[in-house]
Design a protein around this motif. Structure first.
Motif, PDB file in Angstrom:
ATOM      1  N   GLN A  79     -73.375 -10.683 -33.300  1.00  0.00           N
ATOM      2  CA  GLN A  79     -72.142  -9.967 -32.659  1.00  0.00           C
ATOM      3  C   GLN A  79     -71.417  -9.314 -33.912  1.00  0.00           C
ATOM      4  N   PRO A  80     -71.798  -8.050 -34.283  1.00  0.00           N
ATOM      5  CA  PRO A  80     -71.577  -7.698 -35.352  1.00  0.00           C
ATOM      6  C   PRO A  80     -70.078  -6.977 -35.417  1.00  0.00           C
ATOM      7  N   VAL A  81     -69.464  -6.878 -36.769  1.00  0.00           N
ATOM      8  CA  VAL A  81     -68.077  -6.292 -36.855  1.00  0.00           C
ATOM      9  C   VAL A  81     -68.258  -5.328 -38.066  1.00  0.00           C
ATOM     10  N   ILE A  82     -67.965  -4.175 -38.125  1.00  0.00           N
ATOM     11  CA  ILE A  82     -67.850  -3.199 -39.003  1.00  0.00           C
ATOM     12  C   ILE A  82     -66.524  -3.133 -39.729  1.00  0.00           C
ATOM     13  N   LEU A  83     -66.532  -3.255 -41.187  1.00  0.00           N
ATOM     14  CA  LEU A  83     -65.395  -3.047 -41.963  1.00  0.00           C
ATOM     15  C   LEU A  83     -65.495  -1.905 -42.480  1.00  0.00           C
ATOM     16  N   SER A  84     -64.454  -1.198 -42.920  1.00  0.00           N
ATOM     17  CA  SER A  84     -64.074   0.073 -43.364  1.00  0.00           C
ATOM     18  C   SER A  84     -62.849   0.177 -44.184  1.00  0.00           C
ATOM     19  N   ARG A  85     -62.832   0.844 -45.247  1.00  0.00           N
ATOM     20  CA  ARG A  85     -61.550   1.433 -46.059  1.00  0.00           C
ATOM     21  C   ARG A  85     -60.760   2.339 -45.254  1.00  0.00           C
ATOM     22  N   GLY A  86     -61.482   3.018 -44.401  1.00  0.00           N
ATOM     23  CA  GLY A  86     -60.751   3.949 -43.667  1.00  0.00           C
ATOM     24  C   GLY A  86     -60.091   5.206 -44.383  1.00  0.00           C
ATOM     25  N   TYR A  87     -61.051   5.684 -45.184  1.00  0.00           N
ATOM     26  CA  TYR A  87     -60.693   6.752 -46.011  1.00  0.00           C
ATOM     27  C   TYR A  87     -60.130   8.124 -45.195  1.00  0.00           C
ATOM     28  N   GLY A  88     -58.983   8.427 -45.541  1.00  0.00           N
ATOM     29  CA  GLY A  88     -58.338   9.626 -44.902  1.00  0.00           C
ATOM     30  C   GLY A  88     -57.278   9.100 -43.969  1.00  0.00           C
ATOM     31  N   GLY A  89     -57.342   7.931 -43.397  1.00  0.00           N
ATOM     32  CA  GLY A  89     -56.291   7.420 -42.624  1.00  0.00           C
ATOM     33  C   GLY A  89     -55.026   7.124 -43.236  1.00  0.00           C
ATOM     34  N   ARG A  90     -53.955   7.012 -42.253  1.00  0.00           N
ATOM     35  CA  ARG A  90     -52.667   6.955 -42.652  1.00  0.00           C
ATOM     36  C   ARG A  90     -52.050   5.796 -41.759  1.00  0.00           C
ATOM     37  N   ASP A  92     -49.593   2.618 -40.904  1.00  0.00           N
ATOM     38  CA  ASP A  92     -48.259   1.831 -41.309  1.00  0.00           C
ATOM     39  C   ASP A  92     -48.867   0.421 -41.797  1.00  0.00           C
ATOM     40  N   SER A  93     -49.799  -0.074 -41.151  1.00  0.00           N
ATOM     41  CA  SER A  93     -50.123  -1.257 -41.465  1.00  0.00           C
ATOM     42  C   SER A  93     -51.403  -1.949 -41.319  1.00  0.00           C
ATOM     43  N   TYR A  94     -51.901  -2.701 -41.981  1.00  0.00           N
ATOM     44  CA  TYR A  94     -53.354  -3.147 -42.089  1.00  0.00           C
ATOM     45  C   TYR A  94     -53.257  -4.724 -41.785  1.00  0.00           C
ATOM     46  N   PRO A  95     -54.469  -5.329 -41.294  1.00  0.00           N
ATOM     47  CA  PRO A  95     -55.792  -4.768 -40.874  1.00  0.00           C
ATOM     48  C   PRO A  95     -55.458  -3.935 -39.420  1.00  0.00           C
ATOM     49  N   LEU A  96     -56.255  -2.743 -39.331  1.00  0.00           N
ATOM     50  CA  LEU A  96     -56.309  -2.175 -38.221  1.00  0.00           C
ATOM     51  C   LEU A  96     -57.530  -2.185 -37.214  1.00  0.00           C
ATOM     52  N   CYS A  97     -57.548  -2.446 -35.905  1.00  0.00           N
ATOM     53  CA  CYS A  97     -58.769  -2.538 -35.264  1.00  0.00           C
ATOM     54  C   CYS A  97     -58.744  -1.419 -34.396  1.00  0.00           C
ATOM     55  N   VAL A  98     -59.724  -0.539 -34.547  1.00  0.00           N
ATOM     56  CA  VAL A  98     -60.036   0.658 -33.979  1.00  0.00           C
ATOM     57  C   VAL A  98     -60.236   0.320 -32.364  1.00  0.00           C
ATOM     58  N   VAL A 124     -60.222  -1.739 -39.972  1.00  0.00           N
ATOM     59  CA  VAL A 124     -60.083  -0.863 -40.951  1.00  0.00           C
ATOM     60  C   VAL A 124     -59.001  -1.483 -41.964  1.00  0.00           C
ATOM     61  N   ASP A 125     -59.236  -1.746 -43.301  1.00  0.00           N
ATOM     62  CA  ASP A 125     -58.387  -2.084 -44.269  1.00  0.00           C
ATOM     63  C   ASP A 125     -58.902  -1.800 -45.454  1.00  0.00           C
ATOM     64  N   PRO A 126     -57.919  -1.136 -46.218  1.00  0.00           N
ATOM     65  CA  PRO A 126     -58.300  -0.823 -47.659  1.00  0.00           C
ATOM     66  C   PRO A 126     -58.973  -2.017 -48.646  1.00  0.00           C
ATOM     67  N   GLN A 127     -58.255  -3.183 -48.232  1.00  0.00           N
ATOM     68  CA  GLN A 127     -58.557  -4.607 -48.803  1.00  0.00           C
ATOM     69  C   GLN A 127     -59.425  -5.236 -47.873  1.00  0.00           C
ATOM     70  N   ARG A 128     -60.907  -4.772 -48.041  1.00  0.00           N
ATOM     71  CA  ARG A 128     -61.716  -5.292 -46.856  1.00  0.00           C
ATOM     72  C   ARG A 128     -61.971  -6.582 -47.046  1.00  0.00           C
ATOM     73  N   LYS A 129     -61.716  -7.314 -47.874  1.00  0.00           N
ATOM     74  CA  LYS A 129     -61.709  -8.831 -47.669  1.00  0.00           C
ATOM     75  C   LYS A 129     -60.633  -9.288 -46.697  1.00  0.00           C
ATOM     76  N   ARG A 130     -59.383  -8.935 -46.668  1.00  0.00           N
ATOM     77  CA  ARG A 130     -58.328  -9.037 -45.924  1.00  0.00           C
ATOM     78  C   ARG A 130     -58.864  -8.806 -44.398  1.00  0.00           C
ATOM     79  N   GLY A 131     -59.396  -7.636 -44.408  1.00  0.00           N
ATOM     80  CA  GLY A 131     -59.791  -7.187 -43.073  1.00  0.00           C
ATOM     81  C   GLY A 131     -60.888  -8.119 -42.549  1.00  0.00           C
ATOM     82  N   ALA A 132     -61.863  -8.682 -43.289  1.00  0.00           N
ATOM     83  CA  ALA A 132     -62.866  -9.589 -42.844  1.00  0.00           C
ATOM     84  C   ALA A 132     -62.259 -10.868 -42.456  1.00  0.00           C
TER      85      ALA A 132
END
Length: 339
Positions: A79-90, A92-98, A124-132
């Motif tokens: 059951q995979p989950v994709i992590l992304s920095r979310g380049y270009g996104g803006r 107001d809060s992270y993590p963000l689940c698309v 999506v989270d610029p701090q990908r470990k936090r997102g993980a």
């Protein structure tokens, strides 16, 4: 922009040689960050972590490869989950689940595209470990795939894949800003797989090097969802737009399908306006899936999306899954559904 980059970085010459002091500084900073990250390396995450990235700047096909890995893993019970920095996104809060309604302005174009193409949870989270860690707390899956994270050393990882565009290769072989290399080629000694998009690269030496091709799979109207056979492009005038890392590859794909292509290339992650999508005459407008997620509200009825899928040899699938199974043994509490 792309043609300028091609001239400066992806030829045999090094016209920016006067910037070598900056290239040296960039490399020193990069290596220092990597050493520090490894020195204070945190304990591994409690599930396998796969990182897809590249050593060169620009588009190489990382996202289609990520989508293909999702399919492979799902086919074997993960059951995979994709992590992304979310380049270009803006956001107001992270993590963000698309989700299906998340805008590219909020999350970035690649995360939205990957969710729509795969149906896989994308965090999506610029701090990908936090997102993980958040993804695991939410029980979204039992294996993580980080799209474009080879140099994000704060994220522990178990498997690394480095992707290259075979047509561009390593360019002039110099580091940024003289050439396209984010890290020296010696970095490949630490990755598990090298994937070359569009052909083999003799300049690279790696025991697990595999060739990937991006195959067109679907032509879909952006407004109505109607699909048309790829053969319908043959002999037809097409106005193509591409705001990706290598627009030329997209235009060449359309030409290989027999379309009479004129088009306009934009910088990667371009923020499209309605005026960018105006077509001459009655031409059909065709764009990539990555660009389409930013154009859903501004495109006309003549806008079509060409989707592609990453095709890899069976030998890669076997080697990759064997490597995942090795990691699976390290995490006995997170087994896949099937063995």
């Amino acid at each position: 922009m792309s043609s300028l980059v091609d001239r400066l970085w992806y030829g045999t010459r090094r016209p920016l040689w006067l910037l070598y002091p900056l290239a040296w500084l960039y490399r020193m900073v990069s290596e220092s960050r990597r050493r520090k990250a490894w020195k204070v390396k945190d304990a591994p995450l409690p599930v396998p972590v796969i990182v897809v990235g590249n050593l060169t700047a620009g588009g190489t096909g990382k996202s289609p490869l990520t989508a293909r890995l999702v399919g492979l893993l799902r086919g074997h019970g993960w059951q995979p989950v994709i992590l992304s920095r979310g380049y270009g996104g803006r956001s107001d809060s992270y993590p963000l689940c698309v989700n299906e309604t998340t805008s590219a302005n909020l999350a970035g174009d690649e995360p939205v595209m990957l969710h729509l193409e795969t149906g896989c949870p994308v965090v999506v989270d610029p701090q990908r470990k936090r997102g993980a860690l958040w993804a695991l707390e939410q029980r979204l899956g039992n294996i993580l795939i980080c799209d474009d994270g080879l140099q994000h050393y704060a994220l522990p990882r178990d498997i690394e894949l480095a992707v290259f565009d075979a047509a561009r290769g390593i360019g002039n072989g110099a580091g940024i800003p003289v050439g396209p290399l984010r890290e020296p080629l010696e970095r490949l000694s630490g990755v598990d797989f090298v994937i070359t998009n569009g052909g083999a690269l003799e300049d690279l030496e790696h025991p697990a090097q595999f060739t990937m091709t991006l195959e067109p799979t679907e032509l879909r109207n952006l407004k109505t969802g109607e699909t048309a056979p790829l053969e319908s492009l043959r002999g037809q005038p097409v106005f193509a737009v591409a705001g990706i890392g290598n627009p030329g590859r997209f235009f060449a794909t359309l030409e290989s399908l027999g379309a009479e292509v004129s088009g306009r290339a934009f910088a990667d992650h371009h923020n499209f306006r309605a005026s960018d999508l105006e077509t001459p005459g009655g031409s059909r407008l065709v764009m990539t899936a990555k660009d389409a997620v930013k154009c859903r509200g501004i495109a006309g009825d003549n806008a079509w999306v060409l989707s592609v899928t990453a095709a890899l040899p069976e030998a890669f699938a076997e080697a990759f899954l064997d490597r995942v199974r090795e990691c699976q043994g390290l995490f006995p509490n997170h087994q896949s559904e099937r063995t």
